[in-house]
Write a protein that holds these residues in place. Structure first.
Motif, PDB file in Angstrom:
ATOM      1  N   THR A 272       2.479  -0.627   9.096  1.00 19.63           N
ATOM      2  CA  THR A 272       3.373  -0.004  10.084  1.00 19.63           C
ATOM      3  C   THR A 272       2.578   0.783  11.118  1.00 19.63           C
ATOM      4  O   THR A 272       2.836   0.688  12.329  1.00 19.63           O
ATOM      5  CB  THR A 272       4.383   0.923   9.386  1.00 19.63           C
ATOM      6  N   ARG A 273       1.596   1.559  10.675  1.00 18.34           N
ATOM      7  CA  ARG A 273       0.785   2.349  11.598  1.00 18.34           C
ATOM      8  C   ARG A 273      -0.068   1.437  12.484  1.00 18.34           C
ATOM      9  O   ARG A 273      -0.190   1.672  13.695  1.00 18.34           O
ATOM     10  CB  ARG A 273      -0.103   3.310  10.806  1.00 18.34           C
TER      11      ARG A 273
ATOM     12  N   THR B 206       1.500  -0.019  15.577  1.00 20.75           N
ATOM     13  CA  THR B 206       1.783   0.891  16.698  1.00 20.75           C
ATOM     14  C   THR B 206       0.538   1.187  17.528  1.00 20.75           C
ATOM     15  O   THR B 206       0.647   1.756  18.612  1.00 20.75           O
ATOM     16  CB  THR B 206       2.355   2.219  16.197  1.00 20.75           C
TER      17      THR B 206
END
Length: 219
Positions: A8-9, A12
């Motif tokens: 998820t990180r 981004t």
């Protein structure tokens, strides 16, 4: 950090600029002692005992892969013979056509010897490029290595004890590339493009035979 949070990180980040963040996140992920067991459990739940989506070769597990990046957990064994060394591609000078981050996960870690390619690309077979000063890194737990695509020649030396590493591969964007990955001889003369294609093909054929012989493996 767990695998889901890491992915998820990473999604981004600007993967062209956020090298420091990626390195720190990979270092934190490498502290997770249950990565392999969680991966095997999730794979069995999703695919049964099929290995098609979970392993890359005889000693590398694919923890996650999408169009933009792949995360692998690889194991590196001490060796006692030339055949064993070739299985793990030890002492083979080569380059990659993708960016790669590698983090020590367990064991004492293999040693990577790296030299920067100073000449313009593309490389040519039989013509040695100018190279930078040699540097050595032992990929022990807590250590993270970053290698840009096409700009470095490196080789691995076997660890003293069974070791593991996490590797994050950033896939090249678009279809236009300035060069291919190359294998080099001991004097860093380019021999041929492509890395471990024969070993990968042999491993794939072996898995196909296993699925043919064992009815449950094809389910």
């Amino acid at each position: 950090m767990n695998l889901k949070t890491f992915i998820t990180r990473l999604e981004t980040y600007d993967r062209q600029r956020d090298n420091t963040r990626i390195i720190e996140d990979l270092r934190q992920l490498a502290r997770n002692r249950s990565l392999l067991s969680d991966h095997i459990y999730a794979t069995i739940q999703q695919d049964g005992f099929s290995t098609h989506n979970s392993i890359y070769n005889a000693y590398v597990f694919v923890l996650h892969s999408n169009e933009e990046f792949t995360l692998r957990l690889g194991f590196w064994s001490p060796v006692n013979s030339t055949d064993e060394s070739e299985t793990f591609i030890y002492d083979l000078n080569h380059s990659h056509d993708f960016e790669m981050y590698a983090a020590g996960y367990s064991g004492d870690g293999y040693i990577t010897v790296i030299r920067e390619i100073l000449d313009d690309l593309p490389l040519k077979a039989g013509k040695s490029p100018r190279l930078g000063v040699e540097r050595k890194i032992k990929l022990a737990p807590g250590e993270v290595l970053y290698m840009p695509a096409l700009r470095e020649v490196h080789k691995q030396s076997a660890p003293q004890a069974m070791s593991a590493s996490l590797s994050l591969l950033i896939h090249p964007e678009g279809l236009i590339r300035t060069d291919e990955a190359w294998c080099f001889d001991r004097n860093h003369v380019p021999l041929y493009p492509g890395i471990t294609s024969q070993e990968t093909a042999l491993f794939t054929d072996t898995l196909s035979l296993l699925k043919t012989e064992l009815p449950w493996a094809a389910q």
